[in-house]
Design an enzyme around this catalytic site. Structure first.
Site, mmCIF file in Angstrom:
data_model
loop_
_atom_site.group_PDB
_atom_site.id
_atom_site.type_symbol
_atom_site.label_atom_id
_atom_site.label_comp_id
_atom_site.label_asym_id
_atom_site.label_seq_id
_atom_site.Cartn_x
_atom_site.Cartn_y
_atom_site.Cartn_z
ATOM 1 N N CYS A 1 9.924 -8.973 12.245
ATOM 2 C CA CYS A 1 10.093 -8.378 10.919
ATOM 3 C C CYS A 1 11.568 -8.117 10.676
ATOM 4 O O CYS A 1 12.254 -7.596 11.551
ATOM 5 C CB CYS A 1 9.309 -7.074 10.800
ATOM 6 S SG CYS A 1 9.419 -6.334 9.145
ATOM 7 N N CYS B 1 12.498 -0.972 10.652
ATOM 8 C CA CYS B 1 12.178 0.458 10.600
ATOM 9 C C CYS B 1 12.380 1.034 12.000
ATOM 10 O O CYS B 1 12.021 0.407 12.995
ATOM 11 C CB CYS B 1 10.738 0.675 10.134
ATOM 12 S SG CYS B 1 10.437 -0.020 8.498
ATOM 13 N N GLY C 1 5.331 -7.895 10.723
ATOM 14 C CA GLY C 1 5.951 -8.436 9.526
ATOM 15 C C GLY C 1 5.623 -7.713 8.242
ATOM 16 O O GLY C 1 4.728 -6.878 8.182
ATOM 17 N N GLU C 2 6.367 -8.063 7.204
ATOM 18 C CA GLU C 2 6.206 -7.462 5.885
ATOM 19 C C GLU C 2 5.557 -8.511 4.968
ATOM 20 O O GLU C 2 6.213 -9.487 4.559
ATOM 21 C CB GLU C 2 7.576 -7.014 5.355
ATOM 22 C CG GLU C 2 7.615 -6.656 3.892
ATOM 23 C CD GLU C 2 6.538 -5.642 3.455
ATOM 24 O OE1 GLU C 2 6.366 -4.604 4.099
ATOM 25 O OE2 GLU C 2 5.871 -5.932 2.445
ATOM 26 N N SER D 1 -0.597 -3.775 3.599
ATOM 27 C CA SER D 1 0.334 -2.648 3.698
ATOM 28 C C SER D 1 1.748 -3.175 3.501
ATOM 29 O O SER D 1 2.133 -4.183 4.080
ATOM 30 C CB SER D 1 0.197 -2.011 5.082
ATOM 31 O OG SER D 1 1.188 -1.026 5.269
ATOM 32 N N LEU E 1 4.825 5.142 3.448
ATOM 33 C CA LEU E 1 5.708 6.142 2.833
ATOM 34 C C LEU E 1 6.540 6.841 3.907
ATOM 35 O O LEU E 1 7.756 6.735 3.935
ATOM 36 C CB LEU E 1 4.848 7.147 2.056
ATOM 37 C CG LEU E 1 5.587 8.103 1.146
ATOM 38 C CD1 LEU E 1 6.269 7.377 0.001
ATOM 39 C CD2 LEU E 1 4.618 9.155 0.585
ATOM 40 N N HIS E 2 5.873 7.572 4.780
ATOM 41 C CA HIS E 2 6.449 8.201 5.985
ATOM 42 C C HIS E 2 7.453 9.317 5.732
ATOM 43 O O HIS E 2 7.797 10.043 6.665
ATOM 44 C CB HIS E 2 7.075 7.159 6.926
ATOM 45 C CG HIS E 2 6.187 6.007 7.242
ATOM 46 N ND1 HIS E 2 4.818 6.135 7.390
ATOM 47 C CD2 HIS E 2 6.443 4.687 7.420
ATOM 48 C CE1 HIS E 2 4.292 4.945 7.656
ATOM 49 N NE2 HIS E 2 5.244 4.056 7.669
ATOM 50 N N ASN F 1 2.538 6.253 17.201
ATOM 51 C CA ASN F 1 2.434 5.651 18.535
ATOM 52 C C ASN F 1 3.847 5.514 19.083
ATOM 53 O O ASN F 1 4.604 4.686 18.588
ATOM 54 C CB ASN F 1 1.817 4.247 18.453
ATOM 55 C CG ASN F 1 0.387 4.306 17.981
ATOM 56 O OD1 ASN F 1 -0.428 5.007 18.554
ATOM 57 N ND2 ASN F 1 0.093 3.596 16.914
HETATM 58 N N1 SAH Z 1 5.354 -4.137 7.265
HETATM 59 C C1 SAH Z 1 4.229 -3.508 6.653
HETATM 60 C C2 SAH Z 1 2.920 -3.808 7.348
HETATM 61 C C3 SAH Z 1 2.907 -3.806 8.861
HETATM 62 S S1 SAH Z 1 3.141 -2.269 9.657
HETATM 63 C C4 SAH Z 1 4.456 -2.013 6.537
HETATM 64 O O1 SAH Z 1 5.398 -1.521 7.141
HETATM 65 O O2 SAH Z 1 3.701 -1.369 5.816
HETATM 66 C C5 SAH Z 1 1.571 -1.478 9.445
HETATM 67 C C6 SAH Z 1 1.647 0.056 9.490
HETATM 68 O O3 SAH Z 1 1.996 0.517 10.809
HETATM 69 C C7 SAH Z 1 2.726 0.608 8.577
HETATM 70 O O4 SAH Z 1 2.267 1.710 7.844
HETATM 71 C C8 SAH Z 1 3.784 1.018 9.562
HETATM 72 O O5 SAH Z 1 4.629 1.964 9.025
HETATM 73 C C9 SAH Z 1 2.951 1.538 10.699
HETATM 74 N N2 SAH Z 1 3.680 1.728 11.950
HETATM 75 C C10 SAH Z 1 4.792 1.093 12.362
HETATM 76 N N3 SAH Z 1 5.192 1.564 13.569
HETATM 77 C C11 SAH Z 1 4.299 2.514 13.913
HETATM 78 C C12 SAH Z 1 4.149 3.362 15.050
HETATM 79 N N4 SAH Z 1 4.988 3.286 16.070
HETATM 80 N N5 SAH Z 1 3.121 4.241 15.064
HETATM 81 C C13 SAH Z 1 2.233 4.298 14.039
HETATM 82 N N6 SAH Z 1 2.316 3.515 12.953
HETATM 83 C C14 SAH Z 1 3.328 2.641 12.881
HETATM 84 FE FE1 SF4 Z 2 7.548 -2.504 11.212
HETATM 85 FE FE2 SF4 Z 2 6.440 -2.697 8.754
HETATM 86 FE FE3 SF4 Z 2 8.906 -1.652 9.096
HETATM 87 FE FE4 SF4 Z 2 8.520 -4.261 9.464
HETATM 88 S S1 SF4 Z 2 8.300 -3.129 7.559
HETATM 89 S S2 SF4 Z 2 9.737 -2.918 10.756
HETATM 90 S S3 SF4 Z 2 6.476 -4.258 10.373
HETATM 91 S S4 SF4 Z 2 6.963 -0.820 9.874
#
Ligand code: SAH
Ligand code: SF4
Length: 337
Positions: free
Chosen positions: A103, A107, A155-156, A187, A211-212, A286
């Site tokens: 990705c 993040c 991935g996104e 998502s 959102l987070h 996680n």
């Molecule tokens: N890229 C997209 C979809 C894949 S990630 C997105 O970010 O929405 C799917 C979900 O897992 C997202 O809500 C992401 O924020 C969350 N996620 C990523 N890392 C995580 C972690 N370590 N613990 C819990 N959720 C996590």
């Molecule tokens: Fe992970 Fe989704 Fe952020 Fe990409 S966009 S880095 S998959 S949480």
């Protein structure tokens, strides 16, 4: 597995061959064209040559702990992605699909993001992940099927919009997998162009927004892409999506200890989430290195505060940690071998 020549080959055959081939592929879930006994032998042989059905995958079981399974699927160019099957206690099955290898959004809490970006997946490569689990359930012979699909793997999805939507249409197609669009969720980290495009589709799939954080400064620290899409414009795009589709939107909020789980954070969240048809989903973090997870007591207190503030809240129970198959943990061996 490679279906790119399938249409061209069937085009040269009588019309009903399409139906027969699709039935064999998507319903009977054959793993070799030799099993499609309705097709003439010469055609089966040609299809085996030009449209091979085998999928290169390594599976990781976590049956003791959470009944999740993770598979690493490797494509032609040796790039691999991970996909997860969740077996729920009530007998339902959810499959988590990857839309990109790696990705590009980086993040800070996500293992996929930390691993870098390799390339976009083709629609067929996205669908291949579904094929893999569907065949696996079929081979177990208990009549179990995949009930839901979530685009929450690597991935996104909205940075690979065309292929993502093409894959959704294959899953949804009554002649192919015939999976109802309400059973499919995507998502996004908040790519506004994708939200607009999805609103214009005639597909009733579910939208979730990562959102987070409820304020821009924190959100930008956690998700660098938030600098390009500030909360104000993101929420406007969501409002427009809801007006157009009348569908609910889920906001995912991972609970990170001492980062976004305090009283102020809850108050800020209540402030921005008081909108019709918006739902907050609290997700236990996680740990993937950088941060720690909020305690269950902290998550409960946070949820209660949101509910007292009038928000609709759900809580996700995490599956698959034992095999690093939980949300955000998919990273593993994406690298070219
Ligand atoms: N890229 C997209 C979809 C894949 S990630 C997105 O970010 O929405 C799917 C979900 O897992 C997202 O809500 C992401 O924020 C969350 N996620 C990523 N890392 C995580 C972690 N370590 N613990 C819990 N959720 C996590
Ligand atoms: Fe992970 Fe989704 Fe952020 Fe990409 S966009 S880095 S998959 S949480």
């Amino acid at each position: 597995m490679d279906l790119s020549k399938l249409s061209a080959i069937l085009q040269t055959e009588p019309k009903f061959r399409f139906k027969q081939a699709y039935q064999a592929l998507y319903v009977d879930l054959i793993t070799d064209w030799a099993q499609a006994s309705v097709l003439p032998l010469a055609l089966r042989e040609r299809l085996n040559q030009e449209c091979p059905l085998s999928i290169a995958a390594e599976v990781n079981l976590d049956t003791d702990r959470t009944n999740s399974e993770k598979a690493l699927i490797t494509f032609e160019d040796q790039v691999s992605v991970e996909t997860v099957l969740m077996r729920h206690r009530d007998g339902r099955h959810t499959v988590c699909l990857s839309s990109q290898a790696g990705c590009p959004l980086g993040c800070t809490f996500c293992a996929t993001g930390a691993g870098g970006f390799f390339r976009n997946l083709e629609a067929d490569e996205i669908v291949q992940q579904f094929f893999f689990w569907a065949r696996r359930l079929r081979a177990e012979g208990r009549g179990e099927k995949i009930d839901n699909v979530v685009f929450m793997g690597m991935g996104e999805p909205f940075l690979n919009y065309e292929q993502f939507i093409k894959a959704v249409k294959i899953l949804n197609d009554p002649e192919k997998f015939n999976l109802g669009s309400r059973r499919i969720s995507v998502s996004t980290a908040g790519i506004i162009e994708g939200i607009k495009k999805l609103a214009a589709e005639k597909l009733q799939i579910n939208l979730a927004i990562s959102l987070h954080a409820a304020v821009d400064s924190l959100r930008q620290q956690l998700m660098p892409i938030a600098k390009k899409y500030p909360l104000d414009s993101l929420l406007k795009a969501v409002d427009a999506y809801i007006r157009k589709t009348g569908r609910r939107v889920m906001f995912e909020y991972i609970m990170i200890k001492n980062i976004n789980d305090g009283e102020d954070d809850a108050e800020a969240l209540i402030e921005i989430m008081k909108r019709p048809l918006c739902l907050v989903n609290l997700i236990p973090y996680n740990p993937t290195g950088k941060f720690q997870a909020s305690s269950p007591a902290r998550i409960d207190a946070f949820r209660e505060k949101l509910e007292a503030g009038g928000l609709a809240v759900t809580q996700r129970f995490s599956q698959g940690q034992g095999i690093s198959a939980a949300c955000g943990q998919l990273a593993g061996k994406t690298r070219r071998k």
